[in-house]
Design an enzyme around this catalytic site. Structure first.
Site, PDB file in Angstrom:
ATOM      1  N   GLU A  92      -4.148  31.237 -13.687  1.00 26.84           N
ATOM      2  CA  GLU A  92      -4.736  30.445 -12.594  1.00 26.84           C
ATOM      3  C   GLU A  92      -6.444  30.653 -12.752  1.00 26.84           C
ATOM      4  O   GLU A  92      -7.101  29.599 -12.828  1.00 26.84           O
ATOM      5  CB  GLU A  92      -4.471  31.247 -11.090  1.00 26.84           C
ATOM      6  CG  GLU A  92      -3.324  30.951 -10.707  1.00 26.84           C
ATOM      7  CD  GLU A  92      -2.751  29.461 -10.745  1.00 26.84           C
ATOM      8  OE1 GLU A  92      -3.488  28.778 -10.412  1.00 26.84           O
ATOM      9  OE2 GLU A  92      -1.559  29.245 -10.815  1.00 26.84           O
ATOM     10  N   THR A 124       2.083  -0.716   9.503  1.00 25.67           N
ATOM     11  CA  THR A 124       2.884  -1.067  10.793  1.00 25.67           C
ATOM     12  C   THR A 124       2.061  -1.174  11.933  1.00 25.67           C
ATOM     13  O   THR A 124       2.091  -2.192  12.584  1.00 25.67           O
ATOM     14  CB  THR A 124       3.938   0.055  11.060  1.00 25.67           C
ATOM     15  OG1 THR A 124       4.708   0.183   9.951  1.00 25.67           O
ATOM     16  CG2 THR A 124       4.753  -0.337  12.365  1.00 25.67           C
ATOM     17  N   GLY A 127       0.747  -1.142  -0.011  1.00 32.19           N
ATOM     18  CA  GLY A 127      -0.015   0.057  -0.081  1.00 32.19           C
ATOM     19  C   GLY A 127       0.958   1.219   0.074  1.00 32.19           C
ATOM     20  O   GLY A 127       1.983   1.102   0.153  1.00 32.19           O
TER      21      GLY A 127
END
Length: 649
Positions: free
Chosen positions: A437, A221, A214
């Site tokens: 933008e 973990t 993944g």
């Protein structure tokens, strides 16, 4: 969960025990060396006692053989002591001296007089090989022995793998938010570690290894720790790089020690984080390659040595499963590969609830809204957003973390931090950035590429202007029309500059870079090129065949040219909206997405911006700047495409 006292202070207790042992040894040595009581009238015993305390009264005066012979003839010697290398003499008038006697001739002369019956003074033995303790020679070599002990300790520390053995992790599946599919896939592993005999009774072979794959930050973990806590098994955590060493053969020894420790503490979960660090076997062109190959071979051998009821499970986690050796992934070693995906909207909301409970959050926090605006983020990113919001609240000297702090933290995660002390831009540069933008925002709204959140010409991160577009839903399958729409959105800033200024600038460099990567993926991997070719260049490379990329590059450029023309045609229709949004950006520097959407609908109707099935592509941010250096979450580079199947990206 509070750790026991001995666990929390084990290092301090170890150092204290070592100091006590050294003190006890020093006390024992001092007791052995203290003077013993001397019988009254025994001159030789008194002399021996003084010699054991201090030999300096004798060694300060060295005499020759003639002095000794004269004192013997005249009877002036009261007592003498013979050692292996010297003779110590005390006279009746209080003189003390010594003679070197490495050969032993002087001692033989004195003892010969005793044999002839001429015992004129008492003679004793001092510090000879016969009466010296066995450790006397070792005491003389203590610096070398200390170096030897330190070297042996260092070698032992280097040879052992840095294992962290935990009897209880304190984490269960209930403590892990999300990853429902991974938890379901690990359910039979829980049953095996709890009762391995039930599997062997039926003749079933339990899995020996499970591989968690993944994206970084998805919680692999934490899921491994929860599996150990759910099973009540011991937990050993190492990394793939722990087996590497500059010394030949040390890595193999570490692998053996690690698996032996796991077997001794069964039931046990051996978790190897970043297992791709072990690598894969290849040609032994260098000595380091040969050592890496031996480490992989030993790892494969150890996994084959697991018995069906050994109670040991190897759990690996990696972000690059393609980097592992194929022999490691075969059945019988890593029997199962579980993909840990990104959290769903409901799971993201639970994560925000979880992490907000750890900070002093205000009552106005809308967790559902934050979850909707964090599409594509991992649990680690959500935790970082909550922490960033707390930092912003502390910077503002607020009593609690408010909703605006979370919104600012989310924007910081998406588009970068607001720079402090940025140099002022000229009016020409501000106008060009505003046009650039505005072009991105209008095309994104018109094609329904996502939800336009805001447009700003304020610098964020290393970008001089930013258009923030968030995806409206979690998607794992993307159609050709969606990818074409995203390329048009990336080219819209450059097209707006051409339309308004009749000239482009370097601010579109990063946009062209991302658009070119996406076009190359469509042409060379996904079979979406204008020529209709279905050949995958990735398959050609894996087959080790020579190929000419000229045709693929030409097809990608043809696709970009075609989409650029479509983008310019759309911007031509949206030109009044382009001028309006540009003017608003120059006035207020930031324009909300609702205003952009309204300007587009005024020209294209109510259907503008409604995402069709072919219009819902992921875009995190678009930056127009020669310094633009952003990393969108949606990355479709040819080498980075996950293997999801036909048509998936």
């Amino acid at each position: 969960m509070t750790k026991p006292f001995f666990t929390r202070h084990r290092r301090l207790l170890g150092v204290a025990s070592l100091c006590l042992a050294l003190l006890a040894a020093a006390a024992g040595y001092g007791f052995a060396q203290r003077p013993q009581p001397v019988p009254a009238g025994d001159a030789s015993a008194a002399m021996l006692a003084e010699l054991r305390r201090d030999t300096s009264p004798w060694t300060a005066h060295r005499a020759d053989l003639s002095t000794l012979v004269g004192d013997m003839r005249d009877g002036r010697i009261s007592s003498a002591a013979l050692s292996d290398e010297a003779v110590y003499v005390s006279t009746g008038d209080g003189r003390r001296y010594w003679l070197a006697d490495q050969s032993g001739r002087v001692g033989e002369m004195i003892l010969r007089d005793y044999g002839n019956g001429a015992a004129l003074f008492p003679v004793s033995l001092f510090d000879t090989d016969g009466e010296a303790p066995w450790y006397r020679e070792l005491q003389a070599q203590w610096p070398f022995l200390m170096l030897l002990v330190l070297g042996a300790g260092l070698a032992w520390w280097k040879l052992r793998p840095h294992t962290r053995l935990k009897h209880r992790t304190g984490v269960t599946f209930a403590d892990v938010v999300g990853a429902a599919e991974a938890k379901q896939a690990l359910s039979d592993v829980v049953g095996y570690l709890r009762a391995p005999a039930a599997f062997t009774k039926l003749g079933a072979r339990p899995p020996r290894g499970v591989l968690l794959t993944g994206d970084p930050g998805t919680g692999k973990t934490q899921l491994a720790r929860a599996l150990a806590g759910e099973c009540g098994a011991h937990f050993i955590q190492v990394t793939g790089s722990d087996f590497s060493s500059m010394y030949f053969g040390v890595g193999i020894h570490k692998v053996k020690t690690l698996f032996r420790t796991a077997r001794e503490n069964a039931p046990c979960i051996l978790f190897i984080d970043e297992i791709d660090g072990i690598g894969r076997r290849g040609e032994q062109s260098r000595a380091s390659d040969a050592e890496a190959n031996r480490i992989v071979n030993q790892f494969l051998t150890e996994m084959d040595g697991f018995a069906a009821d050994s109670g040991v499970l190897v759990l690996g986690a990696t972000n690059f499963p393609n980097s592992l050796d194929p022999a490691l992934l075969r059945e019988g070693r890593f029997d199962r590969s579980i993909a840990v995906g990104l959290p769903t909207p409901s799971e993201r909301e639970q994560l925000f609830h979880l992490y907000c409970a750890k900070v002093r959050a205000g009552a106005d926090i809308d967790h559902a809204l934050l979850a909707r605006n964090s599409v594509g983020l991992t649990p680690a990113a959500i935790a970082s957003i909550v922490n960033q919001a707390a930092l912003l609240a502390a910077r503002d000297s607020s009593a609690e973390v408010g909703m605006q702090h979370f919104v600012d933290a989310l924007e910081t995660c998406r588009i970068g931090e607001q720079p402090i002390g940025a140099s002022a831009l000229s009016e020409t540069e501000r106008t060009r950035i505003a046009v650039h933008e505005a072009g991105h925002a209008l095309v994104a709204a018109a094609l329904g590429c996502g939800r336009v959140e805001k447009v700003t010409i304020l610098p964020r991160g290393q970008a001089l202007g930013v258009t923030l577009v968030t995806p409206t839903e979690d998607k794992r399958l993307h159609l050709e029309s969606e990818l074409r729409a995203r390329i048009q959105m990336l080219l819209a800033g450059r097209g707006a500059e051409r339309l308004h200024f009749s000239e482009v600038s370097s601010g579109a460099g990063q946009d062209l870079h991302e658009a070119s990567k996406l076009a190359l993926s469509m042409v060379g991997t996904l079979g979406m090129g204008p020529s209709g070719s279905l050949l995958s260049l990735q398959a050609v490379r894996e087959a080790h065949l020579d190929s000419d990329p000229h045709e693929a590059l030409q097809a990608a450029d043809q696709l970009l040219q075609q989409l650029d023309r479509e983008c310019l045609a759309l911007l031509q229709r949206l030109r009044p909206a382009l001028e309006l949004i540009t003017r608003r950006l120059l006035e207020d520097e930031t324009v909300p997405g609702e205003e952009v959407q309204a300007a587009v609908r005024a020209l294209l109707g109510e259907s503008a911006g409604v995402p069709r099935q072919a219009r819902a592509c992921h875009l995190e941010r678009v930056a127009a700047s020669p310094l633009a250096n952003f990393d969108p979450l949606f990355d479709l580079a040819v080498d980075d495409l996950p293997d999801y199947g036909p048509g998936m990206a």
